[in-house]
Scaffold this motif. Structure first.
Motif, mmCIF file in Angstrom:
data_model
loop_
_atom_site.group_PDB
_atom_site.id
_atom_site.type_symbol
_atom_site.label_atom_id
_atom_site.label_comp_id
_atom_site.label_asym_id
_atom_site.label_seq_id
_atom_site.Cartn_x
_atom_site.Cartn_y
_atom_site.Cartn_z
ATOM 1 N N PRO A 62 0.831 -1.195 0.000
ATOM 2 C CA PRO A 62 0.000 0.000 0.000
ATOM 3 C C PRO A 62 0.871 1.251 0.000
ATOM 4 C CG PRO A 62 -0.054 -1.049 2.151
ATOM 5 C CD PRO A 62 0.721 -1.943 1.241
ATOM 6 N N GLN A 63 0.426 2.256 -0.736
ATOM 7 C CA GLN A 63 1.177 3.502 -0.832
ATOM 8 C C GLN A 63 0.534 4.538 0.082
ATOM 9 O OE1 GLN A 63 2.328 4.572 -4.781
ATOM 10 N NE2 GLN A 63 2.057 6.719 -4.382
ATOM 11 N N PRO A 64 1.343 5.227 0.881
ATOM 12 C CA PRO A 64 0.779 6.283 1.725
ATOM 13 C C PRO A 64 0.013 7.298 0.882
ATOM 14 C CG PRO A 64 3.082 5.905 2.256
ATOM 15 C CD PRO A 64 2.778 5.119 1.017
ATOM 16 N N THR A 65 -1.042 7.835 1.457
ATOM 17 C CA THR A 65 -1.907 8.716 0.690
ATOM 18 C C THR A 65 -1.261 10.056 0.342
ATOM 19 O OG1 THR A 65 -2.897 9.527 2.733
ATOM 20 C CG2 THR A 65 -4.032 7.726 1.593
ATOM 21 N N ASN A 66 -0.226 10.460 1.045
ATOM 22 C CA ASN A 66 0.397 11.753 0.766
ATOM 23 C C ASN A 66 1.670 11.602 -0.069
ATOM 24 O OD1 ASN A 66 1.871 10.591 2.844
ATOM 25 N ND2 ASN A 66 2.398 12.549 3.759
ATOM 26 N N THR A 67 1.738 10.548 -0.862
ATOM 27 C CA THR A 67 2.905 10.334 -1.709
ATOM 28 C C THR A 67 2.480 9.964 -3.126
ATOM 29 O OG1 THR A 67 3.089 7.983 -1.221
ATOM 30 C CG2 THR A 67 4.313 9.482 0.218
ATOM 31 N N ILE A 68 3.398 10.191 -4.056
ATOM 32 C CA ILE A 68 3.235 9.721 -5.423
ATOM 33 C C ILE A 68 4.521 8.993 -5.791
ATOM 34 C CG2 ILE A 68 1.630 11.526 -6.162
ATOM 35 C CD1 ILE A 68 4.005 12.941 -7.522
ATOM 36 N N THR A 69 4.432 8.134 -6.772
ATOM 37 C CA THR A 69 5.606 7.404 -7.229
ATOM 38 C C THR A 69 6.152 8.087 -8.474
ATOM 39 O OG1 THR A 69 4.682 5.347 -6.384
ATOM 40 C CG2 THR A 69 6.475 5.163 -7.994
ATOM 41 N N LYS A 78 7.059 12.631 -1.343
ATOM 42 C CA LYS A 78 6.062 13.123 -0.390
ATOM 43 C C LYS A 78 5.438 14.406 -0.930
ATOM 44 C CE LYS A 78 5.336 14.210 4.445
ATOM 45 N NZ LYS A 78 5.919 14.315 5.768
ATOM 46 N N LYS A 81 0.724 19.819 1.284
ATOM 47 C CA LYS A 81 -0.246 20.828 0.897
ATOM 48 C C LYS A 81 0.381 22.208 0.971
ATOM 49 C CE LYS A 81 -4.896 22.418 1.873
ATOM 50 N NZ LYS A 81 -6.089 22.241 2.669
#
Length: 83
Positions: A62-69, A78, A81
């Motif tokens: 699972p990928q943390p919601t505040n990250t993109i790959t 990371k 906002k």
């Protein structure tokens, strides 16, 4: 791409060596996939998931919601906002 093959296989009581045998690939190849050194094809992911008795999405961490790959290097970035 980070996979949970080691974690899932351990929870199923299946060694990486046995998993390789079930999937029909060599143990070193399966170890490379499980350690993130080699990316498997979709067909191979489906065979691994079938051998472990889980759906393919369960093999992905699972990928943390505040990250993109990053699409270039695969590292997590990371996202914060702005104000």
């Amino acid at each position: 791409m980070q996979l949970r093959i080691k974690e899932v296989s351990k929870s199923q009581g299946i060694s990486i060596t046995k998993l390789a045998e079930l999937v029909g690939i060599t143990q070193p190849n399966m170890s490379n996939i499980a350690n993130g050194k080699t990316s498997p094809s979709l067909d191979l992911l489906e065979r691994i998931a079938a051998a472990l008795g889980v759906p393919v999405p369960e093999l992905f961490a699972p990928q943390p919601t505040n990250t993109i790959t990053c699409p270039y290097c695969g590292k997590l970035i990371k996202v914060e906002k702005g104000e």
